[in-house]
Design an enzyme around this catalytic site. Structure first.
Site, PDB file in Angstrom:
ATOM      1  N   SER A   1      19.803 -31.640  21.831  1.00  0.00           N
ATOM      2  CA  SER A   1      18.470 -31.475  21.713  1.00  0.00           C
ATOM      3  C   SER A   1      17.911 -32.734  22.201  1.00  0.00           C
ATOM      4  O   SER A   1      18.155 -33.172  23.509  1.00  0.00           O
ATOM      5  CB  SER A   1      17.985 -31.077  20.216  1.00  0.00           C
ATOM      6  OG  SER A   1      16.743 -30.485  20.345  1.00  0.00           O
TER       7      SER A   1
ATOM      8  N   ASP B   1      18.414 -19.440  22.692  1.00  0.00           N
ATOM      9  CA  ASP B   1      17.567 -20.656  22.413  1.00  0.00           C
ATOM     10  C   ASP B   1      16.327 -20.305  22.796  1.00  0.00           C
ATOM     11  O   ASP B   1      15.864 -20.400  24.034  1.00  0.00           O
ATOM     12  CB  ASP B   1      18.477 -21.746  23.015  1.00  0.00           C
ATOM     13  CG  ASP B   1      17.745 -23.400  22.704  1.00  0.00           C
ATOM     14  OD1 ASP B   1      16.566 -23.187  22.045  1.00  0.00           O
ATOM     15  OD2 ASP B   1      18.398 -24.100  22.649  1.00  0.00           O
TER      16      ASP B   1
ATOM     17  N   HIS C   1      19.004 -22.210  18.863  1.00  0.00           N
ATOM     18  CA  HIS C   1      19.037 -23.825  19.130  1.00  0.00           C
ATOM     19  C   HIS C   1      19.973 -24.276  18.156  1.00  0.00           C
ATOM     20  O   HIS C   1      20.565 -25.347  18.521  1.00  0.00           O
ATOM     21  CB  HIS C   1      17.850 -24.114  19.299  1.00  0.00           C
ATOM     22  CG  HIS C   1      17.634 -25.590  19.606  1.00  0.00           C
ATOM     23  ND1 HIS C   1      17.658 -26.125  20.871  1.00  0.00           N
ATOM     24  CD2 HIS C   1      17.448 -26.804  18.862  1.00  0.00           C
ATOM     25  CE1 HIS C   1      17.704 -27.210  20.854  1.00  0.00           C
ATOM     26  NE2 HIS C   1      17.418 -28.058  19.723  1.00  0.00           N
TER      27      HIS C   1
END
Lengths: 347, 347
Positions: A140, A294, A323
């Site tokens: 991320s 995601d 995610h």
């Protein structure tokens, strides 16, 4: 300083500090007496050629990724020296709540992904005299840092594994950041960041947590009640004990500095704002890792960037955790990611 | 009553009222002197066998779906009599802002999808003496009503086309409703629904609008800047002039009554809470229509319900408009949906 007991070594240790001094930011501002908190596992070999950098995501600390490190795992500390630098403003490194004077709280300067990577580069070169990394990875916002590393310091990065993140924040992803930031700032106690006690903004943090619960995992996870696999008895318990519990102890200003960093992440600045050229400049062997479900960083966004990275492959995992598959809470997710680290390190 | 000029015939007409009298709700409560606003196009034939019901979505009115009706379109008023009933509490029908006394504003009773369908059934049978519908259709909450119709009154519904909605609100979809409801209620002026002027809660409505902007259309739409196709100059203009402009004139209590109705939608009550049995009881020829990039109601949720409906097909459209493809703002979306209406009506 605010005394926020969440950001203490008993919760997030072990970690150490690297002193950056008065640290010039990409914006031109200076972050006063800056310190980078980092965790380190394993030892550098004699020629300092066995280092791995593992960058950290939004709201997380080095501890949250430490389960990927261990004997028998791909990131084996008996073989590699693995360094996990906490983000500037993540609560452990210099952050709004732990700095005094005119940069405290709502007056903390804006930080860029590049600032973090420069600080990390100084840690590696000045403190450890490292000039080669076997792997840079991160999830991320950690992926944003990974790609910034691969573009900014191509000669140092042999392999890169950005996971569920992009070199340039997409417009939809930026909107997501706006929505959760608005949710946080909607707290009546927020006072534009000038709250006077830790944990003043529990309502805003809960609202933010619900936005993460909505977009962070797949709709199917809820439909199939797979929160049971995570040990929760109900959807409500999952919301409260997982999502709210994650964010409630945190410092709002820290989250907002990281959020702005996330949103403004853009490594195309290293190629005159030409993203394609910036990605084409990457020389590392790269696995772009992502999650099919995601909603933060949909596969299409990863594919778009991957096509410009010469020596790269796109690796998509199907987890219903979306995610948040990277937390490795489902054993098969952990194994798949650990397996990809192994495959990349063996190449 | 609040004077909210948005809900006036000059914005949403033409429409008419059907008087429901004191209307007993599924909850056991009574909605006092209830009125159902509806629009009607075309004329009933002699044996009243050419009627179509087109149910309306959250926050919308009959006017928002009227572009699907016209000479040469599938829903041709020269052939069919097409009735568009506005939801109870949608601002035109009896709603929190337009009712006096002890049911006004925050004291408006909770309404169910079933309540709407019962009210619509009364309109069709008592006012028009209709006992057969060639088609029931509707988008989103309109799809919830469509499926409730097909399950509750199978002998009346020859064909059904629920579009991007389910017979039972999914846990993720319910969480979505929670998140945008929280965003709305976060307005400091909200006062638990007891605001004293229309347009008191612009801040909350803007926050709600941003949540819709985030989940309502695909990430790719933003990435490809397809807001240009909608006539906007920038992402910011799209946010302000499309999403904020849509919600800002609306009444918060109306939205919240509809939101709760959405969230509690569950037609399984007609089969002892057994959703599969409820869906298996549908006899209408059914097209389940959905959008591949829909983050409100992902294709998997539609497929799950479709598999139990005997005489049904799943029809997925690829639009980057995601859930909001139904607005038909992209010509190809409009044509595809109009084409599916034609195909279904010809069967």
């Amino acid at each position: 300083m605010l005394n926020n007991e969440y950001y203490m070594a008993n919760n997030h240790g072990p970690y150490e500090y690297f002193d950056l001094g008065d640290f010039t930011l990409e914006s031109g501002q200076t972050l006063n007496s800056a310190k980078l908190a980092y965790a380190i596992y394993g030892e550098l070999n004699a020629d300092r050629s066995n280092a791995i950098l593992f960058a950290i995501m939004f709201s997380g600390t080095s501890k949250n990724m430490a389960h990927y490190i261990g004997p028998g795992k791909a990131l084996d500390p008996e073989k590699y020296c693995i360094i996990l630098p906490n983000q500037l403003a993540n609560g452990l490194s210099t952050s709004p709540h732990n700095i005094d004077g005119d940069q405290a709280m709502e007056n903390f300067p804006a930080i860029s992904i590049g600032d973090d990577v420069i600080a990390q580069h100084r840690l590696l070169t000045e403190k450890f005299n490292i000039n080669e990394l076997q792997l840079v990875t991160g999830w991320s916002m950690g992926a944003q840092q990974t790609l910034e590393w691969a573009i900014r310091y191509p000669n140092m990065v042999k392999r890169a594994a950005p996971i569920a993140g992009t070199a340039q924040c997409t417009p939809h992803n930026a909107l997501y950041v706006d929505v959760f930031s608005e949710a946080l700032k909607s707290d009546p106690a927020f006072n534009q960041g000038a709250y006077t006690k830790a944990h003043s903004c529990v309502l805003g943090l809960k609202r933010l947590a619900h936005v993460f619960a909505l977009m962070g995992v797949s709709a199917e996870l809820y439909k199939q009640q797979q929160w049971q696999r995570l040990g929760f008895e109900s959807k409500q318990a999952f919301l409260e004990q997982f999502w709210e519990a994650w964010f409630k102890p945190m410092d709002p200003n820290a989250l907002l500095v990281m959020a702005r960093k996330w949103q403004t992440g853009d490594s195309s600045v290293h190629a005159n704002n030409d993203l394609e050229s910036a990605l084409q400049s990457i020389t590392a062997k790269t696995f772009i890792i992502g999650f099919e479900k995601d909603m933060f960083v949909p596969p299409a966004d990863l594919l778009y960037e991957q096509q410009y990275i010469h020596n790269s492959e796109l690796k998509l995992l199907p987890s219903l955790m979306g995610h948040f598959a990277m937390l490795g809470l489902f054993e098969e997710d952990f194994k798949a990611i650990d397996g990809l680290f192994s495959e990349l390190l063996a190449s």
